[in-house]
Design a protein around this motif. Sequence first.
Motif, PDB file in Angstrom:
ATOM      1  N   ARG A 214       0.834  -1.197   0.000  1.00  0.00           N
ATOM      2  CA  ARG A 214       0.000   0.000   0.000  1.00  0.00           C
ATOM      3  C   ARG A 214       0.870   1.248   0.000  1.00  0.00           C
ATOM      4  O   ARG A 214       0.468   2.323  -0.426  1.00  0.00           O
ATOM      5  CB  ARG A 214      -0.908  -0.022   1.229  1.00  0.00           C
ATOM      6  CG  ARG A 214      -1.965   1.030   1.165  1.00  0.00           C
ATOM      7  CD  ARG A 214      -3.109   0.685   2.070  1.00  0.00           C
ATOM      8  NE  ARG A 214      -3.806   1.882   2.463  1.00  0.00           N
ATOM      9  CZ  ARG A 214      -4.508   2.001   3.568  1.00  0.00           C
ATOM     10  NH1 ARG A 214      -4.584   0.989   4.405  1.00  0.00           N
ATOM     11  NH2 ARG A 214      -5.130   3.122   3.850  1.00  0.00           N
ATOM     12  N   LEU A 239      -9.991   1.296  -0.353  1.00  0.00           N
ATOM     13  CA  LEU A 239      -9.657   2.473   0.467  1.00  0.00           C
ATOM     14  C   LEU A 239     -10.884   3.164   1.039  1.00  0.00           C
ATOM     15  O   LEU A 239     -10.818   3.824   2.058  1.00  0.00           O
ATOM     16  CB  LEU A 239      -8.832   3.467  -0.343  1.00  0.00           C
ATOM     17  CG  LEU A 239      -7.438   2.993  -0.739  1.00  0.00           C
ATOM     18  CD1 LEU A 239      -6.743   4.034  -1.576  1.00  0.00           C
ATOM     19  CD2 LEU A 239      -6.611   2.674   0.503  1.00  0.00           C
ATOM     20  N   THR A 242     -11.520   0.817   4.245  1.00  0.00           N
ATOM     21  CA  THR A 242     -10.493   0.265   5.135  1.00  0.00           C
ATOM     22  C   THR A 242     -10.398   1.002   6.465  1.00  0.00           C
ATOM     23  O   THR A 242     -10.691   2.190   6.561  1.00  0.00           O
ATOM     24  CB  THR A 242      -9.114   0.275   4.465  1.00  0.00           C
ATOM     25  OG1 THR A 242      -8.195  -0.397   5.329  1.00  0.00           O
ATOM     26  CG2 THR A 242      -8.602   1.694   4.247  1.00  0.00           C
ATOM     27  N   LYS A 243      -9.990   0.255   7.484  1.00  0.00           N
ATOM     28  CA  LYS A 243      -9.728   0.884   8.783  1.00  0.00           C
ATOM     29  C   LYS A 243      -8.239   0.772   9.115  1.00  0.00           C
ATOM     30  O   LYS A 243      -7.807   1.019  10.220  1.00  0.00           O
ATOM     31  CB  LYS A 243     -10.557   0.189   9.884  1.00  0.00           C
ATOM     32  CG  LYS A 243     -12.054   0.421   9.779  1.00  0.00           C
ATOM     33  CD  LYS A 243     -12.469   1.798  10.297  1.00  0.00           C
ATOM     34  CE  LYS A 243     -12.571   1.793  11.817  1.00  0.00           C
ATOM     35  NZ  LYS A 243     -12.871   3.127  12.348  1.00  0.00           N
ATOM     36  N   ILE A 244      -7.454   0.373   8.128  1.00  0.00           N
ATOM     37  CA  ILE A 244      -6.018   0.215   8.362  1.00  0.00           C
ATOM     38  C   ILE A 244      -5.282   1.447   7.833  1.00  0.00           C
ATOM     39  O   ILE A 244      -5.613   1.975   6.772  1.00  0.00           O
ATOM     40  CB  ILE A 244      -5.489  -1.053   7.648  1.00  0.00           C
ATOM     41  CG1 ILE A 244      -6.173  -2.290   8.239  1.00  0.00           C
ATOM     42  CG2 ILE A 244      -3.980  -1.170   7.775  1.00  0.00           C
ATOM     43  CD1 ILE A 244      -5.955  -3.540   7.450  1.00  0.00           C
ATOM     44  N   ALA A 245      -4.289   1.912   8.582  1.00  0.00           N
ATOM     45  CA  ALA A 245      -3.553   3.108   8.177  1.00  0.00           C
ATOM     46  C   ALA A 245      -2.640   2.806   6.994  1.00  0.00           C
ATOM     47  O   ALA A 245      -2.142   1.692   6.836  1.00  0.00           O
ATOM     48  CB  ALA A 245      -2.736   3.635   9.344  1.00  0.00           C
ATOM     49  N   ALA A 248       0.890   1.504   7.595  1.00  0.00           N
ATOM     50  CA  ALA A 248       0.946   0.370   8.528  1.00  0.00           C
ATOM     51  C   ALA A 248       2.107  -0.560   8.193  1.00  0.00           C
ATOM     52  O   ALA A 248       2.699  -1.174   9.073  1.00  0.00           O
ATOM     53  CB  ALA A 248      -0.376  -0.392   8.500  1.00  0.00           C
TER      54      ALA A 248
ATOM     55  N   ILE B  29     -11.142   7.781  12.011  1.00  0.00           N
ATOM     56  CA  ILE B  29      -9.817   7.447  12.520  1.00  0.00           C
ATOM     57  C   ILE B  29      -9.562   5.958  12.386  1.00  0.00           C
ATOM     58  O   ILE B  29     -10.417   5.147  12.717  1.00  0.00           O
ATOM     59  CB  ILE B  29      -9.672   7.898  13.991  1.00  0.00           C
ATOM     60  CG1 ILE B  29      -9.674   9.424  14.023  1.00  0.00           C
ATOM     61  CG2 ILE B  29      -8.407   7.348  14.616  1.00  0.00           C
ATOM     62  CD1 ILE B  29      -9.472  10.002  15.379  1.00  0.00           C
ATOM     63  N   LYS B  30      -8.418   5.645  11.866  1.00  0.00           N
ATOM     64  CA  LYS B  30      -8.071   4.237  11.685  1.00  0.00           C
ATOM     65  C   LYS B  30      -7.809   3.592  13.052  1.00  0.00           C
ATOM     66  O   LYS B  30      -7.249   4.221  13.952  1.00  0.00           O
ATOM     67  CB  LYS B  30      -6.809   4.111  10.830  1.00  0.00           C
ATOM     68  CG  LYS B  30      -6.825   4.942   9.561  1.00  0.00           C
ATOM     69  CD  LYS B  30      -7.720   4.358   8.492  1.00  0.00           C
ATOM     70  CE  LYS B  30      -7.613   5.136   7.200  1.00  0.00           C
ATOM     71  NZ  LYS B  30      -8.852   5.137   6.439  1.00  0.00           N
ATOM     72  N   ASP B  31      -8.198   2.314  13.151  1.00  0.00           N
ATOM     73  CA  ASP B  31      -8.020   1.572  14.409  1.00  0.00           C
ATOM     74  C   ASP B  31      -6.581   1.643  14.915  1.00  0.00           C
ATOM     75  O   ASP B  31      -6.324   1.793  16.095  1.00  0.00           O
ATOM     76  CB  ASP B  31      -8.368   0.090  14.207  1.00  0.00           C
ATOM     77  CG  ASP B  31      -9.832  -0.084  13.869  1.00  0.00           C
ATOM     78  OD1 ASP B  31     -10.596   0.869  14.136  1.00  0.00           O
ATOM     79  OD2 ASP B  31     -10.205  -1.143  13.341  1.00  0.00           O
ATOM     80  N   GLU B  32      -5.680   1.529  13.949  1.00  0.00           N
ATOM     81  CA  GLU B  32      -4.277   1.498  14.318  1.00  0.00           C
ATOM     82  C   GLU B  32      -3.848   2.773  15.040  1.00  0.00           C
ATOM     83  O   GLU B  32      -3.059   2.751  15.968  1.00  0.00           O
ATOM     84  CB  GLU B  32      -3.445   1.332  13.051  1.00  0.00           C
ATOM     85  CG  GLU B  32      -2.045   0.881  13.366  1.00  0.00           C
ATOM     86  CD  GLU B  32      -1.117   1.141  12.218  1.00  0.00           C
ATOM     87  OE1 GLU B  32      -1.121   2.268  11.689  1.00  0.00           O
ATOM     88  OE2 GLU B  32      -0.393   0.220  11.854  1.00  0.00           O
ATOM     89  N   ARG B  33      -4.389   3.886  14.588  1.00  0.00           N
ATOM     90  CA  ARG B  33      -4.073   5.181  15.184  1.00  0.00           C
ATOM     91  C   ARG B  33      -4.601   5.228  16.636  1.00  0.00           C
ATOM     92  O   ARG B  33      -3.934   5.753  17.510  1.00  0.00           O
ATOM     93  CB  ARG B  33      -4.678   6.289  14.328  1.00  0.00           C
ATOM     94  CG  ARG B  33      -4.363   7.682  14.782  1.00  0.00           C
ATOM     95  CD  ARG B  33      -3.018   8.179  14.307  1.00  0.00           C
ATOM     96  NE  ARG B  33      -2.795   9.529  14.780  1.00  0.00           N
ATOM     97  CZ  ARG B  33      -1.753   9.909  15.515  1.00  0.00           C
ATOM     98  NH1 ARG B  33      -0.825   9.042  15.826  1.00  0.00           N
ATOM     99  NH2 ARG B  33      -1.624  11.142  15.912  1.00  0.00           N
TER     100      ARG B  33
END
Lengths: 269, 403
Positions: A214, A239, A242-245, A248, B29-33
């Motif tokens: 990504r 995108l 997604t909930k992933i930064a 990451a 906000i992303k979970d990771e954050r």
Amino acid sequence: MGLKELENKSIYIIREAYAEFENPAVLWSTGKDSTTVLALCRKAFFGKIPFPVIHIDTGYKFKQMYEFRDRIADEWGLDLIIARNEEAMNAGVGPGDGKFECCTKLKTEALMQCLNKHGFDALLLAIRRDEHGIRAKERVFSPRDEEFRWNYRDQPLEMWDQYQAQSEGQSETGIHTRVHPILHWRELDVWEYIKQENIPVNPLYFARDGKRYRSLGCEPCTSPIDSNAKTIDEIVEELRTTKIAERAGRAQDKEKAFMMQKLRALGYM
Amino acid sequence: MNVNVVLVGHVDHGKSTMIGRLLYDSESIKDERVEEIQKLAEEYKRRFEFAYFLDSFEDELKEERTIDTVSLMFKSEKNYYTITDVPGHKEFIKNMLTGASHAHVAVLVVSAEEGVQEQTRRHLFLLKMLGIKEVFVAVNKMDAVDYKKERFENVKAEINEVLSSFGYPTGHFIPVSAMEGDNIYRRSERMEWYEGPTLIEALDGVTVEGKEKPLRFVVQDVYEVEGEKIVVGRVESGILRRGDGVIFEPSGIRTKIEGIRVFEGELEEATTGDCVGILIGEEVKRGDVGGTVEKPPKPVEEFLGEAVLLGKNLKKGEQIELRCGTAKVRCEIKEIKEKIDSETGEVVERNPDEINEHDAATIVFATEPLVIEKFAEIPELGRFVLVKNGRNIGAGVVLDANF
């Protein structure tokens, strides 16, 4: 903002930088963001980018990145400068020395040597506010001192589109200004724009065997994410939900708290 | 629709927390954050705070205050928002102005416990100067005053007084708790006495005005592409059409738009915000401004502006640089008419010899020929920054000139 608005603003920034600085250059990692910046530069100058394109080569990049780089450089007629910190590379510096050390030596210092050699007074960079908290605090025109340091406690007043460009004598004193033409874009915007404009991207972004990259960096410090997105449309769809930064999979951001700030304070991108 | 919102207010009244809460509740906000922040809070032995989503400098976490402005994007059911947090300390006013300069509307955050404070007033004064007309007032920390209507009404009365002293119409008031999430994204069950919109509902009701204005095209540069001279720039206001008769000032060149060029090809017209190239068969230069023959730009050599100073001092008779659009000109501080306290908006001295950091003033500028407009008419060319030794040291708007 819509893509048209984003594009207009970026072209405005690129042309401002070209008008205000004597000796600018653009940094190109070959990733999606900096390739988008190159595409915007081509638009701003009606096809031919009138300044050099710098690629920082750590020796640890993916094979596909080198192939992609050389193909595009040829197609777009880029004035490509490859920046390498030969001394550190010969000494065998690598991620085993710690990520902070490795990024600083192979990326930041390679760039510093390149800037000093060519006397660039401005560097166009493809960072975006939504990538990382620390990048969200950036100005569009962001000064760096002779040691490359970012004085984030005293950033310039930057109102409306009046960017502070202190160009006179910059190259002599070793100060330079970072210019951020896509600071206001989101990751999704970049992909939607790539699709709309048919901008070439590195094949590593597309899923193979249930994984895709990504965000692209050096091979040892970049891991792929789980994904089945094989086309640009599928990436855009991924995108949206997604909930992933985005970063990451980028190890250097995470080694410890405020790593990115510390890297950037020393001149990292 | 895109709406740019700036949150302003005194230090510790909860601006960063409120934005963190908006992002969190809108699932932006992303979970990771979230995990990262939780880890960080543990490491620094702090309670989890929504503000940590925004205060990303280590110094900000240690000092527990926002140093620099930050813009974040999120989406409601109706709009796309760019929401900007600004520092509430006087020493970081420069960063506050940077953040506020792109806003369409503002949310003033006021603590229900403390009410109006120094930066509450100063921020309102500066917003007024920047031409931000719509202000929502979030009376925050209602949890700390037991969600009492009486306290809300008291703060409301206090703020209304300040608003009217700066010439604002009555504000829209919303009782909230950013910490607890009351009336930000979710309607509070603890303030049934309040029947108005939540903060996000109020913002969703905003319309960004688009007034019809005459054409102003600012020249950024002139490129030579395959033997052809292309003048590049931006349509700041109005519409640019091929075939239009135009005048460029201060160069004083009268010509015709022979073609509008982008990388992909030719255009018939370009609208506000478009960055295009034009073919005009004449030499113009960076800093020139084009308009139609019917409503041309008029260069001035003197104008009255209102400005706020962020550098050390500015003296009557001093020579500095001024930037407006793409123009950069030398100018002289011909006369300082009134020195204004940026906290109260009151005139504190007439005809002073100098002003100091954080002072506002009405100033008569004598300049090299320059195209400007009244801020009230074409704001894009009615605002300027002051430059000294290459640094942006102040900003202002054009009140009037002898056009």
